[in-house]
Design a protein around this motif. Structure first.
Motif, PDB file in Angstrom:
ATOM      1  N   UNK A 155       0.880  -1.171   0.000  1.00 44.36           N
ATOM      2  CA  UNK A 155       0.000   0.000   0.000  1.00 44.36           C
ATOM      3  C   UNK A 155       0.914   1.217   0.000  1.00 44.36           C
ATOM      4  N   UNK A 156       0.439   2.362  -0.463  1.00 47.10           N
ATOM      5  CA  UNK A 156       1.173   3.605  -0.207  1.00 47.10           C
ATOM      6  C   UNK A 156       0.179   4.730  -0.031  1.00 47.10           C
ATOM      7  N   UNK A 164       7.654   4.039  -2.115  1.00 48.56           N
ATOM      8  CA  UNK A 164       6.981   2.769  -2.440  1.00 48.56           C
ATOM      9  C   UNK A 164       7.277   2.368  -3.895  1.00 48.56           C
ATOM     10  N   UNK A 165       7.276   3.329  -4.813  1.00 53.46           N
ATOM     11  CA  UNK A 165       7.627   3.021  -6.208  1.00 53.46           C
ATOM     12  C   UNK A 165       9.077   2.500  -6.259  1.00 53.46           C
ATOM     13  N   UNK A 166       9.973   3.181  -5.544  1.00 45.50           N
ATOM     14  CA  UNK A 166      11.390   2.759  -5.570  1.00 45.50           C
ATOM     15  C   UNK A 166      11.546   1.358  -4.996  1.00 45.50           C
ATOM     16  N   UNK A 167      10.809   1.097  -3.921  1.00 47.28           N
ATOM     17  CA  UNK A 167      10.819  -0.235  -3.290  1.00 47.28           C
ATOM     18  C   UNK A 167      10.365  -1.276  -4.322  1.00 47.28           C
ATOM     19  N   UNK A 358       6.772  -0.423   6.961  1.00 51.05           N
ATOM     20  CA  UNK A 358       8.207  -0.701   7.053  1.00 51.05           C
ATOM     21  C   UNK A 358       8.996  -0.004   5.944  1.00 51.05           C
ATOM     22  N   UNK A 359       8.399   0.188   4.772  1.00 47.24           N
ATOM     23  CA  UNK A 359       9.111   0.948   3.709  1.00 47.24           C
ATOM     24  C   UNK A 359       9.406   2.350   4.239  1.00 47.24           C
ATOM     25  N   UNK A 360       8.421   2.953   4.897  1.00 47.62           N
ATOM     26  CA  UNK A 360       8.594   4.325   5.377  1.00 47.62           C
ATOM     27  C   UNK A 360       9.569   4.363   6.545  1.00 47.62           C
TER      28      UNK A 360
END
Ligand code: 13P
Ligand code: SF4
Length: 366
Positions: A155-156, A164-167, A358-360
């Motif tokens: 989700x973003x 999120x796109x980079x992930x 966790x991405x953030x």
């Protein structure tokens, strides 16, 4: 998306004077103490924000909701997808409810799970599903978050769409983003994805209205959905404020169209806009392209700056929440308007929401 059938607020609440509504809401809060937490989105009416324990954007509130381990009741003053996300992240024994279950988000309704599954099958039918990472905007139904959870996606929100796109690009070579075309386009532009590698998938058309070649070569596949509150802002609004207010700074939300973002001085999430205003020097003139209630509150909170709306655009769904239905909910807490998500959906959606958190968190540590 399953919610308890809402009992209707009786008319007697329409006759209660405002001071009494506020006093009775405060009584409930005092009585319940830490057992109750009131989350309010930045777009809520000022009298609702004033009563909230937390005010934030959809990302901040989802994080706050997950941290409220002592609260039995989380009352969400925002729109349905936000309360639904809070319900998914809530711990055992916690309940999430909202004052009006009809406060939905038209953009979230622009992507249904069957349509997203069909698009996914379209990718498979041309042999190009592998390496595609699905990302859903927070403004979506729980079933779409679950889809991302089980298909290695996330989700973003507008706060973390870039990370999120980079992930996603570290895990695959293509992103399938739904349901906001404009946040997708603005994020792709910020990441310098070539324009010819970004396509729009229209669920109304067969194969999204794309040829197998177009769909197969795209690095970003964006769903054709939009927020009517933010696409209301037009380039002529930016040109007009620049003519009328020389030196004005224009800041807009990334749900605005690309042409408006390009003409602005800055674009970013709700929280970004709040910080932008806070950090501007005294005397600054700032025109803001986002929901009207937030703009008006920022103007009141920063009397040393000249703050006004790029154009008047109010979210009628956020506006559904008011003192009357909030008091009615608190008078019947646990009996009405509880937001629930079937566990089979919630467990997969939780995976995708936790990936977002966790991405953030990982980004913040960098
Ligand atoms: P935020 O993610 O910035 O809170 O935005 C949610 C929303 O609905 C914007 O229109
Ligand atoms: Fe949905 Fe737009 Fe309202 Fe946000 S402002 S809740 S995206 S309709």
């Amino acid at each position: 998306m399953k919610t308890q059938i809402a009992r209707v607020m009786p008319d007697q609440y329409l006759e209660i004077p405002e001071e009494e509504l506020v006093a009775r809401i405060k009584e409930h809060k005092a009585e319940l103490g830490e057992r109750l937490v009131l989350l309010t989105h930045h777009y809520q009416r000022p009298e609702i924000v004033a009563l909230g324990d937390f005010v934030g954007d959809s990302f901040g509130l989802s994080r706050d909701a997950a941290r409220q381990t002592k609260a039995k009741d989380i009352v969400f003053c925002g729109v349905h997808f936000m309360a639904e996300s809070a319900a998914i992240l809530a711990g055992p024994g916690q309940r999430v409810s909202m004052p009006d279950l009809r406060a939905g988000c038209p953009m979230a309704n622009m992507a249904e799970i069957e349509e997203v599954e069909r698009a996914w099958s379209d990718l498979a039918s041309i042999g190009r599903q592998e390496g595609v990472i699905p990302l859903t905007y927070m403004n979506s139904h729980a079933e779409l978050k679950a889809f991302c959870g089980r298909n290695e996606g996330s989700v973003c929100t507008s706060t973390n769409a870039g990370p999120a796109f980079e992930w996603a690009f570290k895990r695959g070579d293509r992103v399938f983003f739904f349901p906001d075309e404009h946040l997708g386009r603005n994020t792709a532009n910020a990441l310098k994805i070539p324009r010819d590698k970004v396509v729009i998938y229209d669920p109304e058309d067969e194969m999204g209205g794309l040829s197998p070649e177009e769909l197969g070569q795209a690095r970003a596949i964006l769903w054709k959905g939009y927020c009517h509150v933010h696409t209301h802002f037009r380039p002529e609004h930016v040109n007009r404020v620049r003519q009328r207010h020389p030196g004005v700074m224009v800041v807009v939300h990334p749900e605005c169209t690309e042409d408006v973002v390009d003409l602005s001085d800055a674009a970013g999430s709700t929280e970004f806009i709040v910080r932008y205003v806070e950090n501007a020097p005294a005397g600054a003139t700032i025109a803001i392209g986002t929901e009207l209630n937030l703009v008006q509150r920022l103007a009141l909170e920063h009397p040393d700056k000249k703050i006004f709306e790029l154009a008047r655009s109010l979210c009628p769904n956020m506006f559904r929440i008011n003192l009357r239905n909030l008091l009615w909910l608190l008078d019947h807490l646990g009996e009405v308007n509880i937001v629930t998500v079937p566990e089979a959906v919630a467990s997969e959606a939780r995976v995708a929401l936790e990936r977002m958190l966790s991405i953030t968190a990982a980004r913040a540590e960098d």
